[in-house]
Structures are given as C-alpha cells and as structure tokens.
Design an enzyme around this catalytic site. Structure first.
Site, PDB file in Angstrom:
ATOM      1  N   HIS A 101       5.498  -4.948  -1.549  1.00 50.34           N
ATOM      2  CA  HIS A 101       5.014  -3.699  -2.163  1.00 50.34           C
ATOM      3  C   HIS A 101       3.493  -3.659  -2.061  1.00 50.34           C
ATOM      4  O   HIS A 101       2.831  -4.696  -2.126  1.00 50.34           O
ATOM      5  CB  HIS A 101       5.468  -3.614  -3.623  1.00 50.34           C
ATOM      6  CG  HIS A 101       5.194  -2.272  -4.226  1.00 50.34           C
ATOM      7  ND1 HIS A 101       3.953  -1.924  -4.692  1.00 50.34           N
ATOM      8  CD2 HIS A 101       5.985  -1.191  -4.403  1.00 50.34           C
ATOM      9  CE1 HIS A 101       3.998  -0.670  -5.128  1.00 50.34           C
ATOM     10  NE2 HIS A 101       5.228  -0.210  -4.969  1.00 50.34           N
ATOM     11  N   GLU A 173       6.315   3.658   2.128  1.00 47.67           N
ATOM     12  CA  GLU A 173       5.637   4.047   0.902  1.00 47.67           C
ATOM     13  C   GLU A 173       4.156   4.266   1.200  1.00 47.67           C
ATOM     14  O   GLU A 173       3.354   3.317   1.124  1.00 47.67           O
ATOM     15  CB  GLU A 173       5.792   2.951  -0.153  1.00 47.67           C
ATOM     16  CG  GLU A 173       7.222   2.674  -0.550  1.00 47.67           C
ATOM     17  CD  GLU A 173       7.322   2.290  -2.021  1.00 47.67           C
ATOM     18  OE1 GLU A 173       8.021   2.999  -2.754  1.00 47.67           O
ATOM     19  OE2 GLU A 173       6.680   1.311  -2.424  1.00 47.67           O
TER      20      GLU A 173
HETATM   21  C1  PEP Z   1       6.449   2.669  -5.945  1.00 44.54           C
HETATM   22  O1  PEP Z   1       5.374   2.229  -6.299  1.00 44.54           O
HETATM   23  O2  PEP Z   1       7.208   1.994  -5.235  1.00 44.54           O
HETATM   24  C2  PEP Z   1       6.832   4.008  -6.362  1.00 44.54           C
HETATM   25  C3  PEP Z   1       7.710   4.614  -5.621  1.00 44.54           C
HETATM   26  O3  PEP Z   1       6.259   4.486  -7.486  1.00 44.54           O
HETATM   27  P1  PEP Z   1       6.218   6.017  -8.007  1.00 44.54           P
HETATM   28  O4  PEP Z   1       7.580   6.621  -7.730  1.00 44.54           O
HETATM   29  O5  PEP Z   1       5.953   5.913  -9.470  1.00 44.54           O
HETATM   30  O6  PEP Z   1       5.141   6.690  -7.247  1.00 44.54           O
END
Ligand code: PEP
Length: 264
Positions: A101, A173
């Site tokens: 992450h 992400e």
């Molecule tokens: C994350 O950090 O993996 C994430 C998806 O967070 P959020 O949905 O709160 O942006």
C-alpha cells in the site's frame, strides 16, 4: 483491447487501515455477518488490523466475506522484532494479504525489493496478494503514470510465474486519489487498467489477452461513484477504505459490485 466475457467474480475489498479499535472492528464484522444482501457472486474480503484478525475471522467464518492482513514480513521467520510472519497469517486461516500500500511504501519503507519478496512469500504460502500500485500527483502531472506502474509491476513480479501471477489481485490505487473527496475519473481509471492488463499480457507468453488478470481500482470509492467505476470494462472490482466502515455504504457498494456484470 476488447474484453472477453467476464469469467471472474467481481471483487469488493475493504481496507480498514488503522481506523477502528478492536472492539469497533468486531462490531462492524458482526453487522456485516448479519447482512442479508451479501452473496457469493462477489469475491470479497475485509482487511482489519493485526490484533483483531483472528477475532474478525471467527466472526465471519460462515460469511461470504473473507479476511486478510494489511501487511506481512518479507522473511519467513526469525529475529524480526515487531513483524508478523506469513506463518501466523496462514495458521489463522486467512486467505489474503495486502502488499505495498502507498502508505507502507511512503511511511514504512516498503521497497520494490521487499515488496517482491513479500509477494513471492505470500504466493508460496497460498495467500492471495493484493498488490497495491499507483502513481503520485507529481508523476501524474509529469505524465509518468505508465512508467511508474511498469516499474511497480515488473519489480513486484520478478521471479513470479504466470500461474502465480494470475492469483494476485492488482489494486490500482493512484496515490493522489486516496483519502480524497473524489475518486479518479472512471474513464481515466479504465484506461490505466487497460494499460496494466496489456503490460501483464506482454510479461507472460502464456497470456492470451490479459483478461485473466484481476485488476481492481482503489482511491475514494464511495456508494456514489462505485457504479460508474464498475461499469468500466477493465475494472474488475473496487478496493475501498473509508466508505467500507459504514454498513450502509458497505452494503450499497456490495450490491453495485454484485450487479456489475449487467453494467458492462
Ligand atoms: C486506500 O487507501 O486503499 C483507500 C482506498 O482509501 P480511501 O477509499 O479511503 O480513499
């Protein structure tokens, strides 16, 4: 690149980060367990913190929602104070582990090398890695998104064969979209997913068109934008942080994901 018929289950992952205390995590898991709208047309999992993994796993033992960890050590066992081993996760009966992450990369020194070791160790131990990849804002502005992703993916998959790579859930992400008010645009995300799919396809001779790889989007997914994202042909699922902490939005997103084949 056109997609073939959707053979995989759509995916709904929930990363609880360090938002909940252990008792709060157990309460939420108990509510999820009682939900009447969940069904096994979705591959779903929640990722609580280490200290409550065993309890949440017990609470959800008969539920369609699986449980995974948010990290693990890159070594199998030994003198690694404060780390958690793959053996402990396997002994608990977990199925998933999140790896790389962006918060772990930027705050806790996860590197391309340690991430590659974790991915291989997880796969060797039959855990499904949820491999997080994504560009930061500077890279996006400088139009280096594909370059960053290629580096993240090539290094993470070093020494990982085709059969093993198919097990991985690739979580795109974009760092600039995490913890914000809005997600990345659905079309933007879809184009990046298509790039990731093509790259994976090119890395493995056995791959026909990359369709077999599981690629989910994460970054400010909500009950309001999940449908738009799930409509996209290259988005196989969503990975959700904050919006997974509230049962109403959890259930709404679950329903959208479960009905997403009809949206494509
Ligand atoms: C994350 O950090 O993996 C994430 C998806 O967070 P959020 O949905 O709160 O942006």
């Amino acid at each position: 690149m056109e997609r073939n018929d959707f053979m995989k289950k759509p995916i709904f992952g929930a990363g609880w980060k360090m938002y909940l205390s252990d008792s709060e995590a157990c309460q939420l898991a108990t509510i999820i367990n009682k939900s009447t709208i969940l069904n096994d047309s979705v591959e779903s999992y929640v990722l609580p913190t280490f200290t409550v993994l065993d309890r949440v796993n017990n609470i959800l033992s008969d539920c369609v929602v699986n449980v995974g960890a948010q990290n693990m050590c890159y070594e199998h066992s030994g003198a690694f104070t404060g780390e958690v081993s793959v053996r402990s996760l396997v002994e608990m009966g977990l199925k998933y582990v999140e790896i790389g992450h962006s918060e772990r990369r930027s705050l806790f020194n996860d590197t391309h090398v340690s991430i590659n070791r974790k991915v291989k160790l997880a796969l060797e131990n039959k855990l499904i890695p949820i491999l997080c990849i994504g560009e930061d804002l500077n890279d996006k502005i400088a139009m280096r998104t594909n370059e960053v992703l290629e580096m993240d993916i090539r290094t993470a998959l070093f020494g990982v064969d085709y059969e093993a790579a198919k097990e991985i859930i690739f979580a795109y992400e974009p760092i600039w979209a995490i913890g914000q008010q809005e997600s990345a645009g659905a079309e933007y995300a879809n184009n990046v997913h298509m790039f990731i799919r093509q790259l994976l396809n090119s890395l493995y001779d056995e791959s026909q068109n990359g369709d077999e790889f599981k690629i989910v989007y994460g970054g400010s997914v909500t009950a309001g934008n999940a449908e738009q994202l799930m409509k996209q042909p290259h988005i196989d699922g969503v990975f959700v942080g904050r919006s997974s902490l509230d049962i109403e939005s959890y259930e709404t997103i679950f329903r959208i994901v479960s009905e997403s084949q009809d949206l494509k």
